[in-house]
Design a protein around this motif. Structure first.
Motif, short mmCIF file in Angstrom:
data_model
loop_
_atom_site.label_atom_id
_atom_site.label_comp_id
_atom_site.label_asym_id
_atom_site.label_seq_id
_atom_site.Cartn_x
_atom_site.Cartn_y
_atom_site.Cartn_z
N MET A 206 82.60 -19.28 82.87
CA MET A 206 83.60 -19.63 83.89
C MET A 206 84.95 -18.98 83.52
SD MET A 206 84.11 -23.46 85.32
CE MET A 206 82.49 -23.97 84.77
N ALA A 207 85.58 -18.44 84.50
CA ALA A 207 86.83 -17.73 84.23
C ALA A 207 87.98 -18.70 83.99
CB ALA A 207 87.16 -16.81 85.40
N ILE A 208 88.84 -18.32 83.11
CA ILE A 208 90.04 -19.11 82.85
C ILE A 208 91.23 -18.24 83.20
CG2 ILE A 208 91.34 -20.38 81.11
CD1 ILE A 208 88.70 -20.55 79.52
N GLY A 209 92.18 -18.80 83.95
CA GLY A 209 93.36 -18.05 84.34
C GLY A 209 94.17 -17.63 83.12
N ILE A 210 94.98 -16.59 83.32
CA ILE A 210 95.80 -16.11 82.21
C ILE A 210 97.13 -16.87 82.21
CG2 ILE A 210 97.13 -14.13 81.40
CD1 ILE A 210 94.85 -12.36 82.12
N ASP A 211 97.48 -17.38 81.04
CA ASP A 211 98.74 -18.08 80.89
C ASP A 211 99.74 -17.12 80.24
OD1 ASP A 211 100.87 -19.67 80.26
OD2 ASP A 211 99.67 -21.37 79.55
N ILE A 212 100.69 -16.65 81.06
CA ILE A 212 101.64 -15.65 80.59
C ILE A 212 102.44 -16.16 79.38
CG2 ILE A 212 103.65 -14.22 81.23
CD1 ILE A 212 101.21 -13.36 82.74
N SER A 213 102.77 -17.46 79.40
CA SER A 213 103.62 -17.98 78.32
C SER A 213 102.90 -17.89 76.97
CB SER A 213 104.04 -19.41 78.62
OG SER A 213 102.93 -20.27 78.59
N GLN A 214 101.56 -18.05 76.97
CA GLN A 214 100.82 -17.94 75.70
C GLN A 214 100.86 -16.49 75.19
OE1 GLN A 214 100.85 -20.89 74.93
NE2 GLN A 214 98.75 -21.58 74.65
N ILE A 215 100.74 -15.54 76.13
CA ILE A 215 100.85 -14.13 75.74
C ILE A 215 102.23 -13.88 75.13
CG2 ILE A 215 100.86 -11.74 76.60
CD1 ILE A 215 98.91 -12.64 78.78
N PRO B 47 95.35 -23.86 72.43
CA PRO B 47 95.04 -23.69 73.86
C PRO B 47 95.33 -22.26 74.33
CG PRO B 47 96.67 -25.43 73.47
CD PRO B 47 96.54 -24.67 72.21
N ILE B 48 94.62 -21.31 73.76
CA ILE B 48 94.84 -19.90 74.09
C ILE B 48 93.48 -19.22 74.20
CG2 ILE B 48 95.08 -19.24 71.65
CD1 ILE B 48 97.06 -17.11 72.52
N THR B 49 93.35 -18.32 75.15
CA THR B 49 92.09 -17.59 75.28
C THR B 49 92.14 -16.33 74.40
OG1 THR B 49 92.85 -16.26 77.13
CG2 THR B 49 91.81 -18.36 77.67
N ARG B 50 90.97 -15.78 74.15
CA ARG B 50 90.91 -14.56 73.35
C ARG B 50 91.66 -13.42 74.04
NH1 ARG B 50 86.09 -14.63 69.69
NH2 ARG B 50 85.58 -16.81 69.59
N LEU B 51 91.55 -13.39 75.36
CA LEU B 51 92.22 -12.33 76.12
C LEU B 51 93.74 -12.45 75.98
CD1 LEU B 51 92.01 -9.95 78.08
CD2 LEU B 51 92.03 -11.59 79.97
N GLU B 52 94.23 -13.67 76.06
CA GLU B 52 95.68 -13.88 75.91
C GLU B 52 96.15 -13.46 74.53
OE1 GLU B 52 95.65 -17.68 78.98
OE2 GLU B 52 95.82 -18.02 76.83
N LEU B 53 95.32 -13.77 73.52
CA LEU B 53 95.67 -13.37 72.15
C LEU B 53 95.74 -11.85 72.06
CD1 LEU B 53 96.03 -14.10 69.10
CD2 LEU B 53 93.56 -13.89 68.90
N LEU B 54 94.74 -11.19 72.62
CA LEU B 54 94.67 -9.73 72.58
C LEU B 54 95.89 -9.11 73.29
CD1 LEU B 54 92.78 -7.18 72.01
CD2 LEU B 54 92.17 -7.40 74.42
N ILE C 62 88.40 -2.16 77.31
CA ILE C 62 87.18 -2.27 76.48
C ILE C 62 87.36 -3.38 75.45
CG2 ILE C 62 85.75 -1.07 74.77
CD1 ILE C 62 86.42 1.55 76.29
N ALA C 63 88.56 -3.41 74.84
CA ALA C 63 88.85 -4.45 73.84
C ALA C 63 88.76 -5.84 74.49
CB ALA C 63 90.24 -4.24 73.24
N ALA C 64 89.30 -5.98 75.69
CA ALA C 64 89.29 -7.27 76.39
C ALA C 64 87.86 -7.71 76.70
CB ALA C 64 90.11 -7.17 77.67
N TRP C 65 87.04 -6.73 77.05
CA TRP C 65 85.65 -7.03 77.37
C TRP C 65 84.91 -7.47 76.11
CZ3 TRP C 65 81.64 -2.94 76.54
CH2 TRP C 65 80.36 -3.40 76.88
N ARG C 66 85.15 -6.75 75.00
CA ARG C 66 84.41 -7.02 73.78
C ARG C 66 84.89 -8.30 73.06
NH1 ARG C 66 79.80 -6.14 73.36
NH2 ARG C 66 79.94 -6.39 71.12
N ILE C 67 86.16 -8.62 73.19
CA ILE C 67 86.68 -9.77 72.45
C ILE C 67 86.14 -11.07 73.03
CG2 ILE C 67 88.83 -10.25 73.71
CD1 ILE C 67 90.18 -10.52 70.94
#
Lengths: 314, 274
Positions: free
Chosen positions: B1-10, B100-107, B268-273
C-alpha cells in the motif's frame, strides 16, 4: 475492543535456508511488561524487527493497536512507538541533546521536551557533550532517552540493560515501572534471565524460530513441573527422626551439610512432605524453598520434548 | 500500500546532512578548493605561453571545464556512496527506519541534503572567484560564467544521484566505494576514449551520425557540451562546430537531459530501497 496492543499471527520469515520465524503467534496486552527470551539466533530480534515493521514477514499478520503497519496508519503507529535497538549507534559528531533534537523532529515531538527526557535517564549533565566521548552506558541511556521521546504507548527495548552498571540497571527498571504505571506497554528482551524474571508480567520463550512457551514466570514453572529445592535446618537432636521420615516418604537422596538437609522436591510432593514433617516443625531452625530459576525453566522449554521430572525413588 | 510523502520528514534528514557537512567544514574546504583553482586558472592559466594575467573569460571557462569535469564527479560520488550503506553498516539505519519515516523519504532527504552541501560549496567557491573576476568582464561573459557554475551544480547532482544509487544497491561500504570509483573512471576517463576508439576503428562508418548523441549518455559530456558550445569563440577554437548537430547546442534541451540524469539513478535507488 480487544485489549491486545500487539498481535502476532502465524508469522513466518526465512533468510535463505534459515527459518528465522516459524509460525510465531503471540499477543501482548495493554499495560504489561512483556519479556522475550531466547538464545542468540532464536529469532527474537527478527520478531522484534517484524513487529516494528522493519522486516516484512513472508507470511502471517502483525497488528499494532489493531492496525497492520501498512499505509498511512504506519506513520500514526510509529509516532506512538519507542524503540531501543540492540547495540545502538549514534552520530558521533552530534551532542546528546542534538541527537535527541534530530529524533524529536522525526517523531514530531517538540524540541523543548528533549532536556527533560535526558534528565529522566540521568544524562542531563552530558547534554552538550559530543556523543563521541560517551561511555557505553551513556550511549545506552541516550538510546533509552530517544525511545522515551513523545511519551510512547509502546516501548520496544532490545537488550536494554547492556552496558549499564548495577545502579544503572536499577534506575532503568525504576523508569520502566513508572512508565508501566502510566499505562505504557513495554516489550523487552534480555539474555540475563535472572534480571528479567522479577520484572516482567509475562514471558515468551523462543528457540529455533518458534515460541516454545508464553505465560507468567510462575505459570511457566508450573507447566513444566520443574522440581524445587527445599532446605530444612532442624535442631541436631531431631535430625535422625527427620531423616527417617523423609526417607519413608521417598526422599532418600538428601544432601546433608552444615546448612542442613537439602532435597530436590517435585511440585506435587511438597505438601505431602511438609505434612509428614508436621510433628517436627516446631523444632526446626529454618526452612528455605528455592523455586527453579528462569534459566532452569528456559532450558526445560528449549529441549524439543520437555520431560516432566519424577522422583528417582518412588 | 502506498504511503504519501511527508515533505517535513525529508527536510529533517536533508537539514541534518547539510549541517553535518557545514559543521565538519567539508563545505568550506571544497569551496576554498574551487575558488583557489578558479582564480589560479583565471590569472595563471596562460603561464605556459609566457604571460600571466587575466586572458578573458572564454579561455578561463574552457580551462575550468577541463578541471571541474574531473573534480566535481569525484567529489559527488565520494559524497554519495556512503549515504545509505554507511548507515546500514554502522547500525544506525534500523533506528532511523523505526521512526515515522519511509525509506523513500530517507533517501530523498539524504540526496537533497547532500545536494545542498555540494551545490553550496560549488556556488560559494566559484561564486567568490566570479565576484573577483567580475570587474574585468562584460555582462555577456558573466552570463556564460553563471551558466558554467549552474551546469557544474547540475553535473554534481547527477553524479551524486549515481553515488546514492550505488549506496542503496551495494551490500557494504567497500563495494560501494569501489563501484563509485568505477563509475567515475568509466564516465570521466574511459567513456570518451571508447567512443573515439569505436569511431577510429570503424573508420567513421559506425556511429558517425549518432555519435554526438552518444555523448548525451554521459553527464560529464553534457556538461562539457553545455559550456563549450555556449561560446562561439571556444566552439571555433575546438573545431567542433562542423561535426556537431545544431539541435544539441540548445542549452535548455541539454539542461533537461542533465535533469534526467539526476532523476534516473535516484529513481532506481528509490525503487530498490523499498
Amino acid at each position: 475492543m480487544t485489549n491486545n496492543v500487539i498481535e502476532v499471527r502465524h508469522v513466518k520469515k526465512s533468510f535463505g535456508d534459515i527459518q528465522a520465524l516459524n509460525d510465531v503467534s503471540l499477543c501482548v496486552e495493554r499495560g504489561e511488561v512483556f519479556g522475550l527470551i531466547g538464545h542468540n539466533g532464536a529469532g527474537k530480534s527478527t520478531l522484534f524487527k517484524s513487529m516494528l515493521g522493519l522486516i516484512q514477514p513472508d507470511a502471517g499478520d502483525i497488528l499494532i493497536n489493531g492496525t497492520p503497519l501498512h499505509g498511512e496508519a504506519f506513520r500514526q503507529v510509529r509516532r506512538r512507538i519507542g524503540y531501543l535497538p540492540e547495540n545502538i549507534v549514534f552520530y558521533d559528531n552530534l551532542t546528546g541533546l542534538e541527537t535527541l533534537w534530530f529524533f524529536a523532529d522525526l517523531k514530531g515531538v517538540p524540541k523543548s521536551e528533549c532536556l527533560a527526557v535526558l534528565k529522566t535517564v540521568g544524562l542531563d549533565h552530558a547534554a552538550r557533550r559530543r556523543v563521541r566521548g560517551y561511555s557505553k552506558g551513556m550511549r545506552q541511556r541516550l538510546g533509552f532517552a530517544q525511545a522515551l521521546l513523545g511519551k510512547p504507548d509502546i516501548l520496544f527495548l532490545d537488550e536494554p540493560t547492556t552496558g549499564l552498571d548495577p545502579v544503572g540497571i536499577r534506575e532503568f527498571y525504576g523508569i520502566i515501572s513508572i512508565l508501566k504505571k502510566q499505562g505504557a506497554t513495554i516489550i523487552l528482551t534480555s539474555h540475563i534471565l535472572a534480571e528479567i524474571q522479577e520484572r516482567v508480567d509475562r514471558l515468551a520463550l523462543m528457540s529455533t524460530g518458534r515460541v516454545q512457551a508464553v505465560g507468567t514466570v510462575h505459570l511457566l514453572r508450573e507447566n513444566l513441573g520443574l522440581p524445587m529445592q527445599i532446605q530444612i535446618v532442624p535442631h541436631p537432636e531431631i535430625l535422625p527422626p527427620v531423616l527417617a521420615t523423609m526417607e519413608a516418604n521417598g526422599f532418600s537422596h538428601t544432601i546433608q551439610s552444615d546448612e542442613g538437609i537439602t532435597v530436590i522436591c517435585p511440585r506435587d510432593q511438597k505438601i505431602p512432605l511438609f505434612a509428614a514433617l508436621a510433628p517436627y516443625l516446631s523444632e526446626m531452625i529454618d526452612i528455605r524453598i528455592t523455586e527453579p530459576s528462569l534459566e532452569d525453566v528456559f532450558h526445560g522449554y528449549s529441549i524439543p520434548k520437555p520431560t516432566t521430572h519424577t522422583r528417582e525413588n518412588p | 500500500m502506498a504511503i504519501g510523502i511527508d515533505i517535513s520528514q525529508i527536510g529533517v534528514i536533508a537539514s541534518k546532512e547539510f549541517w553535518d557537512r557545514i559543521r565538519n567544514r567539508w563545505v568550506v574546504a571544497i569551496a576554498i578548493v574551487f575558488a583557489v583553482f578558479a582564480l589560479l586558472i583565471a590569472y595563471f592559466g596562460s603561464a605556459q605561453q609566457g604571460t600571466v594575467g587575466f586572458k578573458g573569460i572564454e579561455v578561463t571557462i574552457a580551462s575550468l571545464v577541463s578541471l571541474v569535469i574531473y573534480l566535481v564527479p569525484l567529489i559527488a560520488l565520494i559524497l554519495g556512496y556512503d549515504a545509505i550503506v554507511g548507515e546500514r553498516e554502522r547500525g544506525s539505519l534500523d533506528l532511523l527506519l523505526s521512526m515515522p519515516i519511509t525509506r523513500l523519504e530517507l533517501l530523498l532527504g539524504k540526496f537533497f541534503g547532500l545536494s545542498a552541501a555540494l551545490s553550496f560549496s560549488t556556488l560559494a567557491g566559484f561564486g567568490l572567484a566570479g565576484v573577483l573576476i567580475a570587474p574585468q568582464i562584460d555582462l555577456n561573459s558573466l552570463y556564460n560564467y553563471a551558466g558554467f557554475v549552474i551546469s557544474a551544480i547540475l553535473m554534481g547532482m547527477a553524479f551524486l544521484s549515481m553515488g546514492v544509487m550505488v549506496s542503496v544497491l551495494a551490500s557494504d561500504r567497500t563495494r560501494a566505494s569501489g563501484a563509485a570509483i568505477a563509475l567515475w573512471f568509466f564516465y570521466v576517463l574511459v567513456y570518451d576514449l571508447l567512443l573515439l576508439g569505436a569511431l577510429v576503428v570503424s573508420g567513421g562508418q559506425i556511429g558517425g551520425d549518432f555519435f554526438p548523441y552518444l555523448l548525451l549518455l554521459n553527464p560529464a559530456d553534457i556538461f562539457r557540451i553545455l559550456n563549450i558550445f555556449s561560446m562561439a569563440e571556444v566552439k571555433n577554437l575546438y573545431g567542433l562546430a562542423t561535426v556537431f548537430p545544431e539541435t544539441l547546442s540548445d542549452p535548455k534541451l541539454l539542461g533537461e537531459i542533465m535533469v534526467c540524469w539526476i532523476i534516473a539513478p535516484l529513481g532506481i535507488a528509490a525503487w530498490r530501497i523499498e
